[in-house]
Design an enzyme around this catalytic site. Structure first.
Site, PDB file in Angstrom:
ATOM      1  CG  HIS A  97      -1.835  -1.347   1.309  1.00 43.33           C
ATOM      2  ND1 HIS A  97      -2.893  -1.262   0.754  1.00 43.33           N
ATOM      3  CD2 HIS A  97      -1.552  -2.465   2.128  1.00 43.33           C
ATOM      4  CE1 HIS A  97      -3.662  -2.430   1.026  1.00 43.33           C
ATOM      5  NE2 HIS A  97      -2.733  -2.973   1.802  1.00 43.33           N
ATOM      6  CG  PHE A  98       3.834   2.094  -2.542  1.00 45.99           C
ATOM      7  CD1 PHE A  98       4.118   1.281  -1.323  1.00 45.99           C
ATOM      8  CD2 PHE A  98       4.616   1.812  -3.510  1.00 45.99           C
ATOM      9  CE1 PHE A  98       5.043   0.319  -1.299  1.00 45.99           C
ATOM     10  CE2 PHE A  98       5.788   1.009  -3.640  1.00 45.99           C
ATOM     11  CZ  PHE A  98       5.801   0.172  -2.469  1.00 45.99           C
ATOM     12  NE  ARG A  99      -1.146   3.752   3.755  1.00 43.38           N
ATOM     13  CZ  ARG A  99      -2.077   2.624   4.035  1.00 43.38           C
ATOM     14  NH1 ARG A  99      -3.018   2.376   3.497  1.00 43.38           N
ATOM     15  NH2 ARG A  99      -1.901   2.224   5.317  1.00 43.38           N
ATOM     16  CG  ASN A 126      -6.952  -0.135   0.351  1.00 45.03           C
ATOM     17  OD1 ASN A 126      -5.950  -0.486  -0.272  1.00 45.03           O
ATOM     18  ND2 ASN A 126      -6.777  -0.633   1.819  1.00 45.03           N
ATOM     19  CG  HIS A 142      -8.352  -8.203   3.807  1.00 43.54           C
ATOM     20  ND1 HIS A 142      -7.882  -7.393   4.154  1.00 43.54           N
ATOM     21  CD2 HIS A 142      -9.177  -8.690   4.868  1.00 43.54           C
ATOM     22  CE1 HIS A 142      -7.876  -7.192   5.585  1.00 43.54           C
ATOM     23  NE2 HIS A 142      -8.769  -7.966   5.697  1.00 43.54           N
ATOM     24  CG  ASP A 188      -0.884  -5.832   4.284  1.00 42.45           C
ATOM     25  OD1 ASP A 188      -1.212  -5.176   3.580  1.00 42.45           O
ATOM     26  OD2 ASP A 188      -1.607  -6.279   5.436  1.00 42.45           O
ATOM     27  CG  HIS A 200      -1.121   3.978   9.041  1.00 45.47           C
ATOM     28  ND1 HIS A 200      -2.372   4.235   8.686  1.00 45.47           N
ATOM     29  CD2 HIS A 200      -1.125   2.455   9.263  1.00 45.47           C
ATOM     30  CE1 HIS A 200      -3.177   3.521   8.141  1.00 45.47           C
ATOM     31  NE2 HIS A 200      -2.381   1.948   8.676  1.00 45.47           N
TER      32      HIS A 200
END
Length: 440
Positions: free
Chosen positions: A65-67, A97, A183, A309, A313
């Site tokens: 997840h590189f956002r 996401n 998931h 994964d 944050h």
């Protein structure tokens, strides 16, 4: 044609005294030869002496997840791909996401355009399933998209797909051979446990593993596997955390078990020393399940491949020590050194390099062999302790802070071009989009 030879290198699974050399055509970025190094001149334009370091295929991380876009206060494709490279990960597949979620062709193309400009590692992006985008998924070019990500039973935003009708339409309606990465956590199980254990919303983080228990995983995974078998659909059960799921996946010919290194690293006993830094979904389980995952990797049975994964944050989002803290951990920079410290190098290369490429149908990567892309990592044995100050991720912290490792990534080549050397990054990127040998 310019040529490069990396010589005097060890290879996993071979006698420590045996040295190899790898020849590369830097114009095409392909490996041209792999052979024992006799010490004779290579004739290459450039030679690199590995000085006995371990030479590995670049790791392929199929779950990060590189956002970006929309959550760039946490991470960007530029910052996290640098962290990946520093950890020996030369290719990644990123999850949908983000904001907006990657559930349309336009959102997918936006990510591809960003990566083409800023990524240091080879890249690809899942497209996400919703209750309403099956037509989009049917029209997707799966030689450029690795598959469909399904949040089945537990998610946020509009990517939760849990009705029987929508699930059956998805499993049946996608083109033949398209893989669904799932998931799998049962939301009803989680909701019941949360109401019972966390009525005030501020329970200590150690209860997270009871709020998201083994049963939440096994119930959802059983449903996913039943659908996979019924429709003959290839699936990956993402971030498997339990011995039960390993056995369930092994019994389903259509299914592959993805295991994340942080579920090999820690268990619920580690909350007192790690706190919310190891709060993630699915949760870490007790030591019985962690040890079952470790044993499966050591024996080479039950696990399909490894993927981190990686989920950054801001540090403040992990600060309260309660279940209200954000879930997810940034580990892509340190997964490969940790794995090399605790498992044989040939096992690590198999499950973090070759098997991801095979499972996802990634063309020409994951192996050190003539004709493959020259995605190459040198790793050296050394004794060091990870600190937050080592982190290249934008968030600036890692749950591995304080852990002693026995290996460090020293040099990395992407498509035959040196991208990282002893802590310094190349100013230019040689990254390419990944290609997949799918029918559609």
């Amino acid at each position: 044609m310019k040529t490069l030879c990396i010589r005097n290198a060890r290879r996993p699974g071979h006698d420590a005294a045996l040295r190899f050399r790898v020849s590369i055509d830097t114009g095409s970025g392909l490996i041209t030869a792999v052979e024992p190094d006799t010490g004779a001149p290579s004739g290459a334009d450039t030679e690199v002496d590995a000085r006995g370091a371990m030479l590995l295929a670049g790791a392929i991380d199929c779950h990060v997840h590189f956002r970006e876009p929309g959550l760039t206060h946490k991470a960007t494709i530029a910052t996290e791909s640098r962290a990946a490279i520093a950890g020996g990960v030369t290719s990644y597949i990123e999850m949908p996401n983000t904001k907006p979620p990657t559930v349309t062709a336009e959102a997918w193309q936006q990510k591809m355009d960003i990566a083409a400009s800023t990524s240091m590692a080879n890249y690809a992006f899942f497209i996400g399933a919703t209750d309403t985008n099956l037509d989009t998924l049917r029209r997707t070019d799966y030689t450029r998209v690795p598959g469909v990500k399904l949040f089945m039973g537990s998610s946020t935003g509009n990517m939760l797909v849990d009705s029987d009708a929508a699930l059956r339409s998805l499993f049946q309606g996608l083109p033949e051979g398209v893989r669904i990465a799932i998931h799998a956590e049962d939301q009803a199980t989680i909701d019941e446990a949360n109401a019972r254990l966390n009525p005030g919303g501020d329970a200590p983080v150690a209860l997270h593993s009871e709020i998201r228990p083994v049963e939440a995983c096994t119930r959802s995974t059983a449903k996913a596997l039943a659908l996979a078998e019924e429709y003959g659909r290839p699936v990956t059960i993402c971030h498997v955390t339990t011995a039960d799921e390993l056995a369930m996946v092994a019994a389903c010919p259509q299914a592959t078990a993805e295991v994340s290194p942080h579920h090999l690293m820690w268990c619920s006993d580690d909350y007192p020393r790690k706190g919310s830094r190891i709060k993630m979904n699915p949760s870490v389980k007790d030591d019985y399940h962690r040890d079952a995952l470790r044993q499966a990797l050591r024996r080479g049975v039950g696990i399909g491949f490894l993927a981190t994964d990686h989920a950054p944050h801001e540090a403040a989002a992990k600060a309260t020590g309660t279940v209200a803290d954000a879930s997810g951990a940034p580990v892509v920079q340190f997964a490969l050194p940790w794995l090399l410290t605790h498992f044989p190098a040939d096992r690590v290369e198999e499950y973090y390099c070759r098997r991801p490429a095979e499972a996802m149908g990634i063309e020409g990567r994951g192996r050190i062999a003539p004709g493959c892309h020259a995605d190459i990592v040198l790793a050296e044995e050394c004794d060091w302790t990870v600190a937050d100050t080592d982190v290249h991720s934008l968030c600036g912290w890692t749950p591995l802070a304080g852990e002693r490792l026995g290996w460090r990534i020293t040099r990395v080549w992407v498509n035959g071009h040196e991208t990282y050397s002893h802590g310094a990054f190349s100013p230019a990127s040689a990254a390419q989009p990944l290609r997949f040998n799918k029918k559609h």
